[in-house]
Design a protein around this motif. Sequence first.
Motif, mmCIF file in Angstrom:
data_model
loop_
_atom_site.group_PDB
_atom_site.id
_atom_site.type_symbol
_atom_site.label_atom_id
_atom_site.label_comp_id
_atom_site.label_asym_id
_atom_site.label_seq_id
_atom_site.Cartn_x
_atom_site.Cartn_y
_atom_site.Cartn_z
ATOM 1 N N ARG A 131 0.805 -1.524 0.078
ATOM 2 C CA ARG A 131 -0.292 0.377 0.188
ATOM 3 C C ARG A 131 0.359 1.451 0.484
ATOM 4 O O ARG A 131 0.589 1.995 -0.711
ATOM 5 C CB ARG A 131 -1.127 0.148 1.052
ATOM 6 N N TRP A 132 2.758 1.021 1.143
ATOM 7 C CA TRP A 132 2.734 2.087 0.554
ATOM 8 C C TRP A 132 3.501 2.842 -0.542
ATOM 9 O O TRP A 132 3.607 3.813 -0.993
ATOM 10 C CB TRP A 132 4.144 1.873 1.615
ATOM 11 N N LEU A 133 4.160 1.900 -1.204
ATOM 12 C CA LEU A 133 4.572 2.037 -2.763
ATOM 13 C C LEU A 133 3.807 2.314 -3.486
ATOM 14 O O LEU A 133 4.184 2.861 -4.267
ATOM 15 C CB LEU A 133 5.316 0.335 -2.972
ATOM 16 N N ALA A 134 2.657 1.724 -3.926
ATOM 17 C CA ALA A 134 0.970 2.010 -4.593
ATOM 18 C C ALA A 134 0.690 3.624 -4.495
ATOM 19 O O ALA A 134 0.745 4.232 -5.119
ATOM 20 C CB ALA A 134 -0.047 1.218 -4.296
ATOM 21 N N GLY A 135 0.813 3.756 -2.763
ATOM 22 C CA GLY A 135 0.297 5.114 -2.216
ATOM 23 C C GLY A 135 1.526 6.895 -3.443
ATOM 24 O O GLY A 135 1.255 7.491 -3.854
ATOM 25 N N HIS A 136 2.812 6.284 -3.259
ATOM 26 C CA HIS A 136 3.582 7.277 -3.690
ATOM 27 C C HIS A 136 3.824 7.236 -5.120
ATOM 28 O O HIS A 136 4.206 7.738 -6.113
ATOM 29 C CB HIS A 136 5.154 6.740 -3.386
ATOM 30 N N ALA A 137 2.841 5.783 -5.923
ATOM 31 C CA ALA A 137 3.123 5.534 -7.341
ATOM 32 C C ALA A 137 1.486 5.776 -7.750
ATOM 33 O O ALA A 137 0.989 6.153 -8.741
ATOM 34 C CB ALA A 137 3.148 3.942 -8.075
ATOM 35 N N GLY A 138 0.857 6.715 -6.981
ATOM 36 C CA GLY A 138 -0.401 7.387 -6.903
ATOM 37 C C GLY A 138 -1.690 6.063 -7.463
ATOM 38 O O GLY A 138 -2.783 5.909 -8.103
ATOM 39 N N ARG A 139 -1.277 4.445 -7.404
ATOM 40 C CA ARG A 139 -2.754 3.776 -7.513
ATOM 41 C C ARG A 139 -2.204 2.971 -6.217
ATOM 42 O O ARG A 139 -1.880 2.857 -5.551
ATOM 43 C CB ARG A 139 -0.788 2.890 -8.426
ATOM 44 N N LYS A 140 -3.861 1.913 -6.908
ATOM 45 C CA LYS A 140 -4.331 1.373 -5.196
ATOM 46 C C LYS A 140 -2.890 -0.492 -5.701
ATOM 47 O O LYS A 140 -2.367 -0.827 -6.747
ATOM 48 C CB LYS A 140 -5.596 0.549 -6.553
ATOM 49 N N PRO A 141 -3.132 -0.736 -4.665
ATOM 50 C CA PRO A 141 -1.946 -2.132 -4.563
ATOM 51 C C PRO A 141 -2.000 -3.231 -5.079
ATOM 52 O O PRO A 141 -3.601 -3.662 -5.347
ATOM 53 C CB PRO A 141 -1.739 -2.266 -3.069
ATOM 54 N N HIS A 142 -1.188 -3.469 -5.579
ATOM 55 C CA HIS A 142 -1.407 -4.687 -6.647
ATOM 56 C C HIS A 142 -1.775 -6.388 -5.413
ATOM 57 O O HIS A 142 -0.950 -5.845 -4.447
ATOM 58 C CB HIS A 142 -0.687 -5.005 -7.055
#
Length: 85
Positions: free
Chosen positions: A50-61
């Motif tokens: 979730r943290w990585l996805a948030g930095h990319a502006g996306r939902k986590p896979h």
Amino acid sequence: RELLGRHAESPAALLDAGERAAPAAFAARAALDVAVHDLVAREQGVSLARWLAGHAGRKPHARVPVSALVTAPDPQEAAAEARRR
């Protein structure tokens, strides 16, 4: 020893210390990178995904395919190595 007793207030400093301690140990440094970022995410109360996805502006896979560690130091070499794998 370079990392013992260090705190996670500065993730970049931890990663720099890992690079100084083991410049040619790419897999160990990759593991340190994941561990440091997981710690940062946990301190913020979220999963690493979730943290990585948030930095990319996306939902986590739900799943992330992983095939190999790319160790080339130069971005062009790294891209070529990734394509070969």
